[in-house]
Design a protein around this motif. Structure first.
Motif, mmCIF file in Angstrom:
data_model
loop_
_atom_site.group_PDB
_atom_site.id
_atom_site.type_symbol
_atom_site.label_atom_id
_atom_site.label_comp_id
_atom_site.label_asym_id
_atom_site.label_seq_id
_atom_site.Cartn_x
_atom_site.Cartn_y
_atom_site.Cartn_z
ATOM 1 N N THR A 1 38.570 73.578 19.051
ATOM 2 C CA THR A 1 37.415 73.765 18.210
ATOM 3 C C THR A 1 36.483 74.535 19.024
ATOM 4 O O THR A 1 36.522 75.146 19.696
ATOM 5 N N GLU A 2 35.919 74.973 17.840
ATOM 6 C CA GLU A 2 34.374 76.262 18.130
ATOM 7 C C GLU A 2 33.810 75.581 18.505
ATOM 8 O O GLU A 2 32.558 76.217 18.974
ATOM 9 N N LEU A 3 33.446 74.285 19.144
ATOM 10 C CA LEU A 3 32.428 73.592 18.686
ATOM 11 C C LEU A 3 31.876 73.652 20.348
ATOM 12 O O LEU A 3 32.890 73.037 21.596
ATOM 13 N N ALA A 4 30.984 74.044 20.961
ATOM 14 C CA ALA A 4 30.694 73.595 22.636
ATOM 15 C C ALA A 4 30.283 72.154 22.902
ATOM 16 O O ALA A 4 30.003 71.151 22.393
ATOM 17 N N LEU A 5 30.940 71.785 24.290
ATOM 18 C CA LEU A 5 30.752 69.948 24.246
ATOM 19 C C LEU A 5 29.804 69.769 25.766
ATOM 20 O O LEU A 5 29.776 70.380 26.304
ATOM 21 N N PRO A 6 29.431 68.972 25.252
ATOM 22 C CA PRO A 6 28.381 68.826 26.313
ATOM 23 C C PRO A 6 28.518 68.087 27.777
ATOM 24 O O PRO A 6 29.983 68.179 28.259
ATOM 25 N N ALA A 7 27.730 68.073 28.657
ATOM 26 C CA ALA A 7 28.492 68.083 30.095
ATOM 27 C C ALA A 7 28.028 66.545 29.941
ATOM 28 O O ALA A 7 27.917 65.632 29.569
ATOM 29 N N ASP A 8 29.363 66.315 31.311
ATOM 30 C CA ASP A 8 28.699 64.811 32.190
ATOM 31 C C ASP A 8 28.779 63.607 30.908
ATOM 32 O O ASP A 8 28.420 62.503 30.681
ATOM 33 N N ILE A 9 30.191 64.069 29.814
ATOM 34 C CA ILE A 9 30.744 62.777 29.283
ATOM 35 C C ILE A 9 32.237 62.322 29.471
ATOM 36 O O ILE A 9 32.722 61.353 28.542
ATOM 37 N N MET A 10 32.861 63.125 30.782
ATOM 38 C CA MET A 10 34.126 61.939 30.593
ATOM 39 C C MET A 10 34.385 61.459 31.998
ATOM 40 O O MET A 10 33.407 62.116 33.436
ATOM 41 N N THR A 11 35.700 60.202 32.036
ATOM 42 C CA THR A 11 35.157 60.238 33.320
ATOM 43 C C THR A 11 37.618 59.703 33.074
ATOM 44 O O THR A 11 37.862 59.080 33.007
ATOM 45 N N PRO A 12 37.616 60.533 34.361
ATOM 46 C CA PRO A 12 39.274 60.776 35.212
ATOM 47 C C PRO A 12 39.635 59.855 35.384
ATOM 48 O O PRO A 12 39.046 58.577 36.347
ATOM 49 N N THR A 13 40.772 58.855 35.089
ATOM 50 C CA THR A 13 41.394 57.449 36.102
ATOM 51 C C THR A 13 42.934 58.100 36.248
ATOM 52 O O THR A 13 43.256 59.142 35.123
ATOM 53 N N GLY A 14 43.748 57.587 36.507
ATOM 54 C CA GLY A 14 45.238 58.228 36.239
ATOM 55 C C GLY A 14 46.022 57.621 37.845
ATOM 56 O O GLY A 14 45.702 56.258 38.056
ATOM 57 N N LYS A 15 47.207 57.831 37.881
ATOM 58 C CA LYS A 15 47.866 57.151 38.953
ATOM 59 C C LYS A 15 48.697 58.476 39.484
ATOM 60 O O LYS A 15 49.188 59.057 39.141
ATOM 61 N N VAL A 16 48.697 58.032 40.580
ATOM 62 C CA VAL A 16 49.790 58.376 41.786
ATOM 63 C C VAL A 16 51.118 58.184 41.744
ATOM 64 O O VAL A 16 51.185 56.615 42.446
ATOM 65 N N THR A 17 52.519 58.893 41.992
ATOM 66 C CA THR A 17 53.613 57.373 41.980
ATOM 67 C C THR A 17 54.491 58.080 43.778
ATOM 68 O O THR A 17 54.402 58.836 43.508
ATOM 69 N N LEU A 18 54.275 56.138 43.897
ATOM 70 C CA LEU A 18 54.859 56.860 45.129
ATOM 71 C C LEU A 18 56.710 57.040 45.021
ATOM 72 O O LEU A 18 56.731 56.156 44.342
ATOM 73 N N GLY A 19 57.103 57.698 45.850
ATOM 74 C CA GLY A 19 58.763 57.161 45.946
ATOM 75 C C GLY A 19 59.963 57.200 47.605
ATOM 76 O O GLY A 19 58.520 58.155 48.359
ATOM 77 N N GLY A 20 60.407 57.786 48.089
ATOM 78 C CA GLY A 20 61.332 57.577 49.118
ATOM 79 C C GLY A 20 61.146 56.016 50.000
ATOM 80 O O GLY A 20 61.051 55.086 49.125
ATOM 81 N N ALA A 21 60.510 56.430 51.249
ATOM 82 C CA ALA A 21 60.088 55.106 52.335
ATOM 83 C C ALA A 21 59.762 53.848 51.324
ATOM 84 O O ALA A 21 59.462 52.463 51.634
ATOM 85 N N GLN A 22 58.483 53.983 50.891
ATOM 86 C CA GLN A 22 57.669 53.213 49.762
ATOM 87 C C GLN A 22 57.618 53.979 48.464
ATOM 88 O O GLN A 22 56.732 54.947 48.166
ATOM 89 N N THR A 23 57.280 52.835 47.230
ATOM 90 C CA THR A 23 57.367 53.018 46.081
ATOM 91 C C THR A 23 56.280 52.265 45.675
ATOM 92 O O THR A 23 55.625 50.942 45.976
ATOM 93 N N GLY A 24 55.432 52.468 44.281
ATOM 94 C CA GLY A 24 54.139 52.204 43.789
ATOM 95 C C GLY A 24 53.419 52.983 43.228
ATOM 96 O O GLY A 24 54.177 54.313 42.861
#
Length: 448
Positions: free
Chosen positions: A94-117
């Protein structure tokens, strides 16, 4: 009256669209923690914006990076993982500027090989303003996992979600189209006799205050009563629940999280937290509710810009005291003072380590004309500048050597940072009949 009513409605929906645009592109200006980063990898990503935005799903390419605090853990160790979205799947549409400090990220990292999860990761609610049509800076999320198997364990960036708190609470999940994504980092775990095999995973890495999160556990004592609890930094919150481990030592139970300062969740046996009988913390973030700005009022904002983790030293040469041929003994001196400045403003702590080469004599060769790196020891000291959120801790006195040792550190917390002064007394144990002459070595300091 008709036109007068329609124009305010358009402005209101434009604001909502701007919030959604943040969620779709999964952006945020969060400083990446210092450390030895893994390899940047690209993977196809499918992002679904909230229905209120009226924007179709976005299929794009995310560049991700996974780093760890150690690549050579032992079985039973806890490894800290940092997942950085280097380049999001899209930019602000969009053409609109977005304000500061409005976003909180979360996620996951995938393990493989000797240990999974999967490892749940979460980042702080922090981003710089983003101009209209502008690209989104990278953001980072951290979490931990316990090593349960020896061998090579691969880490790949996984799904991530952006929670936005601006006018209303919105979520935009971004998933890996063809999982797992390419491997970004590999750790090689060595076998040991693990004292604690307990581990937990979460059904979700984030939620609003009052939401319930599912906690799954393995490796607990069969039939034991297990306490589930929220953590705010290194302190336990009032949010707790109990479950009973089955005959295999596993469980799955809900924990209602009300405390908005929660940064992680733990599970443990016994009356109170004991790392020998518990697991976690697993990263978890709590969103809030931001009421809309009332008519006739003006919302004022400002920005505190995150800085970097850095160090400076008072000099780059140290002359140790001389010793006599035939007597040998302690050749002593003091490390040049090191100033550590942590101006990142996030939850990550830091560690200052050092390692030294063998002391050699340019005029002589052979084993007798060398003083082994293991002969150098130090006595670290660390002072924290008044007003700093973190408190530094001096490393243990002992051998430095070629494998290295910790000079000073500061722990993770809800809010970390500050200025610290670090030094150490040095002592080189010179063998009695080391050939006369000048010996030199290089002491390398690394801040992560």
């Amino acid at each position: 009256m008709g036109p007068t009513l329609r124009r305010p409605r358009r402005r209101r929906w434009a604001s909502l669209l701007a919030v959604t645009a943040v969620a779709v592109t999964a952006g945020g200006a969060l400083a990446c923690p210092a450390g030895a980063a893994g390899t940047n990898v690209d993977f196809a990503t499918h992002c679904i914006p909230p229905a209120i935005a009226g924007i179709p799903p976005i299929d794009g390419t995310t560049t991700g990076n996974v780093s760890v605090d150690t690549t050579t853990p032992k079985v039973g160790d806890t490894v800290t993982v940092t997942y950085t979205v280097v380049t999001a799947a899209a930019s602000n549409p969009t053409e609109l500027a977005l304000p500061a400090d409005i976003m909180t990220p979360t996620g996951k990292v995938t393990l493989g090989g000797a240990q999974t999860g999967d490892v749940t990761v979460a980042g702080p609610k922090k981003n710089e303003p983003v101009p209209g049509k502008g690209a989104f800076p990278s953001f980072s999320m951290t979490g931990t996992f316990k090593v349960t198997q020896p061998g090579a364990i691969t880490l790949s960036p996984g799904d991530y979600n952006i929670h936005t708190s601006y006018i209303m609470e919105l979520d935009t999940p971004c998933t890996v189209i063809t999982p797992p994504a390419p491997v970004s980092e590999t750790v090689t775990a060595t076998d040991s006799t693990p004292v604690n095999q307990r581990a937990i995973t979460l059904g979700s890495a984030s939620g609003n205050a009052g939401d319930s999160v599912t906690v799954n556990g393995t490796g607990f004592t069969p039939g034991a009563t297990v306490t589930l609890a929220g953590r705010s930094g290194d302190k336990q919150t009032k949010d707790t629940a109990t479950v009973t481990a089955d005959a295999k030592g596993t469980f799955s139970g809900p924990l209602v999280v009300n405390d908005k300062t929660t940064t992680g969740i733990v599970a443990y046996e016994g009356a109170s937290w004991d790392e020998k009988k518990g697991a976690g913390p697993a990263a978890y973030a709590v969103g809030g509710t931001t009421p809309p700005t009332p008519d006739g009022s003006q919302k004022l904002t400002t920005t505190v810009k995150a800085g970097t983790l850095s160090m400076t030293q008072a000099g780059n040469a140290v002359a140790l005291s001389a010793v006599d041929f035939g007597k040998g003994g302690a050749s002593t001196g003091s490390l040049n003072k090191v100033t550590v400045r942590d101006f990142r403003g996030g939850p990550a702590g830091w560690s200052l380590t050092g390692k030294v080469t063998d002391f050699t004599n340019a005029k002589f060769t052979g084993p007798s004309a060398k003083i082994d790196a293991g002969k150098l020891s130090w006595t670290p000291a660390c002072e924290t500048k008044a007003g700093s959120p973190s408190t530094c801790k001096a490393g243990s006195a002992g051998t430095v050597g070629s494998s290295g040792a910790t000079l000073a550190s500061a722990p993770d917390g809800t809010l970390t940072g500050g200025e610290f002064s670090v030094d150490a007394g040095l002592s080189l144990d010179v063998p009695a009949f080391t050939p006369a002459g000048s010996y030199s070595a290089v002491l390398t300091l690394t801040l992560t």
